[in-house]
Motif scaffolding. Structure first.
Motif, PDB file in Angstrom:
ATOM      1  N   LEU A 174       0.824  -1.203   0.000  1.00 43.68           N
ATOM      2  CA  LEU A 174       0.000   0.000   0.000  1.00 43.68           C
ATOM      3  C   LEU A 174       0.859   1.255   0.000  1.00 43.68           C
ATOM      4  CD1 LEU A 174      -2.771  -1.107   2.524  1.00 43.68           C
ATOM      5  CD2 LEU A 174      -3.090  -0.631   0.084  1.00 43.68           C
ATOM      6  N   ARG A 175       1.970   1.220   0.735  1.00 38.14           N
ATOM      7  CA  ARG A 175       2.851   2.389   0.777  1.00 38.14           C
ATOM      8  C   ARG A 175       3.481   2.682  -0.585  1.00 38.14           C
ATOM      9  NH1 ARG A 175       4.151   0.484   6.185  1.00 38.14           N
ATOM     10  NH2 ARG A 175       5.766  -0.870   5.330  1.00 38.14           N
ATOM     11  N   ARG A 176       3.579   1.680  -1.416  1.00 37.09           N
ATOM     12  CA  ARG A 176       4.216   1.839  -2.724  1.00 37.09           C
ATOM     13  C   ARG A 176       3.252   2.343  -3.803  1.00 37.09           C
ATOM     14  NH1 ARG A 176       9.112  -1.316  -2.977  1.00 37.09           N
ATOM     15  NH2 ARG A 176       9.469  -2.372  -0.986  1.00 37.09           N
ATOM     16  N   ILE A 177       1.974   2.463  -3.461  1.00 35.02           N
ATOM     17  CA  ILE A 177       0.961   2.883  -4.433  1.00 35.02           C
ATOM     18  C   ILE A 177       0.584   4.326  -4.176  1.00 35.02           C
ATOM     19  CG2 ILE A 177      -1.349   2.445  -5.343  1.00 35.02           C
ATOM     20  CD1 ILE A 177      -1.056  -0.467  -4.422  1.00 35.02           C
ATOM     21  N   ASP A 178       0.686   5.156  -5.202  1.00 37.90           N
ATOM     22  CA  ASP A 178       0.264   6.551  -5.099  1.00 37.90           C
ATOM     23  C   ASP A 178      -1.243   6.656  -5.340  1.00 37.90           C
ATOM     24  OD1 ASP A 178       2.856   7.500  -4.636  1.00 37.90           O
ATOM     25  OD2 ASP A 178       3.281   7.606  -6.786  1.00 37.90           O
ATOM     26  N   GLY A 179      -1.899   7.489  -4.568  1.00 35.06           N
ATOM     27  CA  GLY A 179      -3.321   7.724  -4.776  1.00 35.06           C
ATOM     28  C   GLY A 179      -4.192   6.710  -4.067  1.00 35.06           C
ATOM     29  N   PRO A 180      -5.509   6.822  -4.265  1.00 35.73           N
ATOM     30  CA  PRO A 180      -6.457   5.949  -3.572  1.00 35.73           C
ATOM     31  C   PRO A 180      -6.353   4.502  -4.033  1.00 35.73           C
ATOM     32  CG  PRO A 180      -7.587   7.276  -5.211  1.00 35.73           C
ATOM     33  CD  PRO A 180      -6.188   7.790  -5.149  1.00 35.73           C
ATOM     34  N   VAL A 181      -6.659   3.586  -3.110  1.00 36.02           N
ATOM     35  CA  VAL A 181      -6.547   2.151  -3.372  1.00 36.02           C
ATOM     36  C   VAL A 181      -7.828   1.448  -2.941  1.00 36.02           C
ATOM     37  CG1 VAL A 181      -5.219   0.042  -2.941  1.00 36.02           C
ATOM     38  CG2 VAL A 181      -4.057   2.260  -2.964  1.00 36.02           C
ATOM     39  N   VAL A 182      -8.276   0.512  -3.770  1.00 37.00           N
ATOM     40  CA  VAL A 182      -9.323  -0.441  -3.398  1.00 37.00           C
ATOM     41  C   VAL A 182      -8.642  -1.785  -3.220  1.00 37.00           C
ATOM     42  CG1 VAL A 182     -11.431  -1.632  -4.107  1.00 37.00           C
ATOM     43  CG2 VAL A 182     -11.146   0.805  -4.600  1.00 37.00           C
ATOM     44  N   VAL A 183      -8.745  -2.361  -2.024  1.00 31.67           N
ATOM     45  CA  VAL A 183      -8.098  -3.639  -1.732  1.00 31.67           C
ATOM     46  C   VAL A 183      -9.112  -4.765  -1.910  1.00 31.67           C
ATOM     47  CG1 VAL A 183      -6.791  -4.979  -0.064  1.00 31.67           C
ATOM     48  CG2 VAL A 183      -6.597  -2.488  -0.062  1.00 31.67           C
TER      49      VAL A 183
ATOM     50  N   GLU B 249      -6.383  -6.382   9.114  1.00 30.47           N
ATOM     51  CA  GLU B 249      -5.359  -5.873  10.023  1.00 30.47           C
ATOM     52  C   GLU B 249      -4.605  -4.694   9.408  1.00 30.47           C
ATOM     53  OE1 GLU B 249      -3.354  -6.032  13.704  1.00 30.47           O
ATOM     54  OE2 GLU B 249      -4.954  -7.386  13.078  1.00 30.47           O
ATOM     55  N   ALA B 250      -4.319  -4.786   8.102  1.00 32.81           N
ATOM     56  CA  ALA B 250      -3.425  -3.817   7.454  1.00 32.81           C
ATOM     57  C   ALA B 250      -4.091  -2.493   7.121  1.00 32.81           C
ATOM     58  CB  ALA B 250      -2.836  -4.426   6.184  1.00 32.81           C
ATOM     59  N   ILE B 251      -5.377  -2.514   6.785  1.00 31.12           N
ATOM     60  CA  ILE B 251      -5.998  -1.297   6.262  1.00 31.12           C
ATOM     61  C   ILE B 251      -6.357  -0.299   7.348  1.00 31.12           C
ATOM     62  CG2 ILE B 251      -6.890  -2.484   4.230  1.00 31.12           C
ATOM     63  CD1 ILE B 251      -9.651  -2.530   5.560  1.00 31.12           C
ATOM     64  N   ALA B 252      -6.295  -0.722   8.604  1.00 35.49           N
ATOM     65  CA  ALA B 252      -6.709   0.172   9.693  1.00 35.49           C
ATOM     66  C   ALA B 252      -5.890   1.451   9.732  1.00 35.49           C
ATOM     67  CB  ALA B 252      -6.614  -0.562  11.031  1.00 35.49           C
ATOM     68  N   ASP B 253      -4.595   1.342   9.380  1.00 38.08           N
ATOM     69  CA  ASP B 253      -3.738   2.527   9.458  1.00 38.08           C
ATOM     70  C   ASP B 253      -3.204   2.926   8.090  1.00 38.08           C
ATOM     71  OD1 ASP B 253      -2.095   0.375   9.102  1.00 38.08           O
ATOM     72  OD2 ASP B 253      -0.867   0.710  10.884  1.00 38.08           O
ATOM     73  N   ALA B 254      -3.956   2.581   7.034  1.00 39.29           N
ATOM     74  CA  ALA B 254      -3.545   2.925   5.667  1.00 39.29           C
ATOM     75  C   ALA B 254      -4.446   4.045   5.154  1.00 39.29           C
ATOM     76  CB  ALA B 254      -3.628   1.706   4.749  1.00 39.29           C
ATOM     77  N   ALA B 255      -3.911   5.239   5.078  1.00 37.66           N
ATOM     78  CA  ALA B 255      -4.733   6.403   4.756  1.00 37.66           C
ATOM     79  C   ALA B 255      -5.212   6.414   3.316  1.00 37.66           C
ATOM     80  CB  ALA B 255      -3.939   7.680   5.037  1.00 37.66           C
ATOM     81  N   ASN B 256      -4.574   5.653   2.429  1.00 37.09           N
ATOM     82  CA  ASN B 256      -4.946   5.712   1.014  1.00 37.09           C
ATOM     83  C   ASN B 256      -5.975   4.663   0.610  1.00 37.09           C
ATOM     84  OD1 ASN B 256      -3.017   3.675   1.387  1.00 37.09           O
ATOM     85  ND2 ASN B 256      -2.129   3.929  -0.666  1.00 37.09           N
TER      86      ASN B 256
END
Length: 239
Positions: free
Chosen positions: A71-80, A92-99
């Motif tokens: 996620l840190r390597r992707i610029d802009g908004p992300v749909v997981v 677990e991971a998306i809780a602190d991922a602002a994008n």
């Protein structure tokens, strides 16, 4: 087709025993529709050998770290997009991922804090979580019963042992409580019963259905890509 830079990017997270390779047909369909995508390999599938003596076995939290790194390597908004077990480290991971603007659980374990795959399924948790879980012996029937035979054979050949710890480690932060989420129920699933999927789907903000096995990324990649595109489009600001 050139991807529209105004759209979010997809990050595709595989389930147990699989790898990023399983998303290739869906990624090709997304690309044809102008969507950018990335797929992550989780370390719990075919865990690395030679860990130092006394080191904690690879588990769900390691997978969550791998997703965060992607996620840190992707610029802009992300749909997981998280398939099956992949829903656990994604939560677990998306809780602190602002994008991250949306999490999509594809027949996925949308677990809450304090839950693991084993506790949700009511399985006894082993005392020693250092073992590896081999792939299903009857994977063609359980996972791929609506997948073309040649594609099934290739998928089965690429499946790898899964760290047992990944199934027993409990969620510490449920990211779907703060990140919008969608659930895709696979109506013909023989691995995770659709009734259990519908139970998990009550935690999502929207629910969708596919008439597929546990593996629509191989059995109906075009239909899945179209659905994912609709979900991602719904995250865009109104014109």
């Amino acid at each position: 087709m050139n991807a529209d830079t105004g759209r979010p990017t997809f990050l595709l997270v595989h389930g147990g025993w699989h790898g990023a390779w399983c998303w290739d047909p869906v990624r090709a369909a997304l690309d044809a529709d102008g969507w950018r995508s990335h797929a992550v390999d989780l370390p719990s599938a075919n865990p690395p050998a030679g860990r130092p003596d006394g080191a904690r076995p690879v588990g769900m939290l390691d997978d969550a770290d791998a997703i965060r790194d992607s996620l840190r390597r992707i610029d802009g908004p992300v749909v997981v997009i998280a398939h099956s077990y992949g829903g656990v480290p994604t939560t677990e991971a998306i809780a602190d991922a602002a994008n991250v603007v949306e999490a999509v659980y594809l027949a996925g374990f949308q677990l809450d804090e304090g839950e693991s795959v084993f506790t949700f399924l009511g399985k006894p948790v082993p005392d020693d979580g250092t073992d590896l879980a081999p792939p299903y012996e009857d994977a063609p029937r359980i996972l791929f019963h609506d997948v073309p035979e040649a594609d099934t054979a290739r998928a089965v050949a690429r499946m790898r042992p899964q760290s047992l710890r990944s199934f027993t480690e409990k969620v510490t932060t449920a990211g779907w409580r703060t990140v919008p989420s969608s659930y895709v129920v696979c109506d013909r699933d023989q691995a995770l019963d659709p009734s259990r999927q519908r139970e998990l789907a009550t935690r999502a903000d929207s629910v969708h259905r596919l008439p597929s096995s546990h593996s629509p990324f191989l059995s109906m990649p075009r239909q899945l890509a179209t659905l994912l595109g609709r979900i991602a489009t719904s995250t865009l600001p109104a014109p």
